[in-house]
Motif scaffolding. Structure first.
Motif, PDB file in Angstrom:
ATOM      1  N   ARG A 189      20.107  19.148   6.039  1.00 15.91           N
ATOM      2  CA  ARG A 189      18.787  19.414   5.464  1.00 15.91           C
ATOM      3  C   ARG A 189      18.821  19.251   3.936  1.00 15.91           C
ATOM      4  O   ARG A 189      19.864  19.066   3.335  1.00 15.91           O
ATOM      5  CB  ARG A 189      18.329  20.826   5.829  1.00 15.91           C
ATOM      6  N   LYS A 190      17.646  19.380   3.344  1.00 18.47           N
ATOM      7  CA  LYS A 190      17.532  19.247   1.903  1.00 18.47           C
ATOM      8  C   LYS A 190      18.345  20.315   1.182  1.00 18.47           C
ATOM      9  O   LYS A 190      18.914  20.067   0.112  1.00 18.47           O
ATOM     10  CB  LYS A 190      16.055  19.329   1.490  1.00 18.47           C
ATOM     11  N   ASP A 191      18.429  21.499   1.793  1.00 17.37           N
ATOM     12  CA  ASP A 191      19.186  22.586   1.159  1.00 17.37           C
ATOM     13  C   ASP A 191      20.689  22.481   1.409  1.00 17.37           C
ATOM     14  O   ASP A 191      21.455  23.349   0.999  1.00 17.37           O
ATOM     15  CB  ASP A 191      18.666  23.943   1.637  1.00 17.37           C
ATOM     16  N   GLY A 192      21.121  21.440   2.102  1.00 14.90           N
ATOM     17  CA  GLY A 192      22.553  21.206   2.311  1.00 14.90           C
ATOM     18  C   GLY A 192      23.111  21.770   3.601  1.00 14.90           C
ATOM     19  O   GLY A 192      24.288  21.542   3.907  1.00 14.90           O
ATOM     20  N   THR A 193      22.320  22.493   4.362  1.00 17.89           N
ATOM     21  CA  THR A 193      22.817  23.070   5.616  1.00 17.89           C
ATOM     22  C   THR A 193      22.901  21.991   6.693  1.00 17.89           C
ATOM     23  O   THR A 193      21.996  21.158   6.833  1.00 17.89           O
ATOM     24  CB  THR A 193      21.908  24.203   6.106  1.00 17.89           C
ATOM     25  N   GLU A 194      23.987  22.022   7.452  1.00 16.54           N
ATOM     26  CA  GLU A 194      24.178  21.077   8.544  1.00 16.54           C
ATOM     27  C   GLU A 194      23.776  21.728   9.868  1.00 16.54           C
ATOM     28  O   GLU A 194      23.895  22.940  10.047  1.00 16.54           O
ATOM     29  CB  GLU A 194      25.637  20.621   8.611  1.00 16.54           C
TER      30      GLU A 194
END
Length: 464
Positions: A189-194
């Motif tokens: 995601r944009k926030d870096g979470t996979e």
């Protein structure tokens, strides 16, 4: 130019056209697109129109219908009118096609936007062309932020090399590809979470060339549920092993005091034959019978717990099983003068052979045991295939079963007839139910057409 030369040039042109239909002006009329079809129709109409105007102009020249100046004007105006009519027809046809194209494009857009999954269109270079609203919700990017970006923006960096290889192979095969079912696929995601995804890649042809439509589903919840199920299965297996171990130990520990009681009864009878008389002997006999019955119940309970533990699924011929069971029960069948009829051809199916043999043995044995005292047992066995199951039946002309007891009889140690009337401990039908359960089916009893009862059970039609 001599006529022969003209004819030779015409023949040469025709031959060149036939041999090279895909080149030059000829291609305009030999193609299979809508424009080629329209060109063929327009050419024929214009050719016929020009011939008609030429014919009328020739008649006018011959009979002097109008003056030469007016004839030229009329010829020009007629040609323009015919040309405008052809242009109008062509324009109308093209507009209709364009309208249908716009409707198809709008329906496609609405389908993409209303999809419950994230849909992303990208070109051969991996550049994002379009994304629907579900994509925004899933990844946290706006469409404006995604447009023109590489798909790598939503793929973890560690998977970039693998993604490039898959993208190239996809365009070579040009087939629908599903990923994330047998292997773990992740997005970011944009926030870096996979998060884990299931991905379906579909080739789509457009005016600009082939693009790929990626359908993305977040399967985080499914993965969590699968993990919970796996953990529960492991825990259940451990508990079952513990229960089987406890069951085994308890059964053996219970057998020991029973053997002690039985041995002391035997010792009393042997050591004090003069004193063991009358009522005392009767009491000891009753104690011995109760001890033996308790020992048999414990063994039956232990066998019930073991049932299906080491089962092996394989192709099983039910005709052979029934024949083997009839052979094993031959003495009982002869003594009771029972007749056993297999009314239909029994199937060859995937089943647990040992357990299925025990099921038939219990049902046939019960059909003979619970017979009417003044009637010869008649047992009929059959089967039919029904909705992914094989439905077997074992029908008899015995004493029958009361409707209120049709469910109770399948419970372990539940008996509807007293032991004085019919021997047994209420374990056989409980075993039958357990065997039907492990085959994905069920078992039940129905009253016979005239008397007796019909036991039916289903076996899931396992596929190899």
């Amino acid at each position: 130019m001599p006529l022969s030369t003209a004819l030779a040039l015409i023949a040469l042109s025709a031959a060149t056209t036939i041999l090279n239909p895909g080149f030059g002006v000829v291609k305009l009329f030999t193609g299979k697109m809508i424009g080629n079809d329209m060109a063929r129709k327009l050419t024929i109409k214009m050719f016929l129109g020009i011939l008609l105007l030429g014919y009328l102009h020739n008649l006018d020249h011959r009979y002097n219908w109008v003056s030469p100046q007016l004839g030229s004007v009329l010829l020009t105006v007629s040609f323009m009118a015919i040309t405008l009519i052809f242009i109008w027809e062509s324009c109308t046809a093209i507009n209709k096609l364009d309208h249908k194209k716009n409707i198809a494009r709008e329906n496609f857009r609405l389908g993409v936007e209303s999809s419950p999954y994230a849909l992303i269109l990208s070109d051969a270079n991996g550049k994002i062309i379009h994304a629907n609203i579900q994509t925004e919700k899933l990844y946290g990017y706006t469409r404006q932020e995604l447009a023109g970006q590489s798909l790598q923006i939503i793929i973890p960096k560690k998977l970039h090399d693998s993604y490039n290889e898959r993208r190239q192979s996809f365009y070579v095969s040009n087939k629908v590809v599903t990923l994330g079912i047998e292997e773990d696929i992740f997005a970011v995601r944009k926030d870096g979470t996979e998060f884990p995804i299931e991905l379906i890649l579909t080739p789509v042809k457009t005016e600009e060339g082939s693009v790929v439509m990626a359908s993305v589903s977040d399967i985080s919840l499914r993965k969590q549920q699968e993990k919970i199920i796996r953990d529960q299965v492991i825990e259940l297996q451990v508990k079952n092993q513990e229960l089987e171990h406890v069951n085994y130990i308890a059964s053996h520990d219970l057998q020991e005091p029973l053997r002690t009681v039985s041995n002391y009864i035997t010792l009393l009878e042997e050591d004090y034959p003069d004193q063991i008389k009358g009522e005392i002997k009767q009491h000891l006999y009753t104690m011995q019978a109760a001890t033996n019955r308790m020992s048999l119940l414990i063994r039956s309970f232990l066998d019930y717990g073991k049932l299906g533990r080491n089962r092996k699924l394989g192709p099983t011929n039910c005709n052979d099983i029934v024949n083997d069971v009839v052979t094993d029960l031959n003495n009982l069948i002869k003594c009771s003068k029972a007749t056993i009829t297999v009314a239909t051809e029994l199937p060859v199916l995937y089943a647990y052979e040992t357990e299925l043999r025990l099921l038939f043995q219990n049902l046939i044995n019960n059909a003979i045991k619970f017979r009417k005292k003044d009637a010869t047992p008649h047992i009929t066995i059959g089967c039919k295939e029904l909705n992914g199951f094989f439905e077997f039946y074992v029908s008899d002309n015995g004493i029958g079963i009361n409707c209120k007891d049709k469910d109770v009889i399948f419970h372990i140690f539940k008996r509807v007839k007293t032991e004085e009337e019919y021997e047994g401990h209420g374990i056989g039908l409980a075993n039958c139910k357990k065997i039907a359960d492990i085959h994905g089916g069920k078992i039940w009893v129905e009253p016979g057409a005239e008397s007796g009862s019909t036991f039916k059970f289903t076996i899931l039609n396992f596929k190899a």
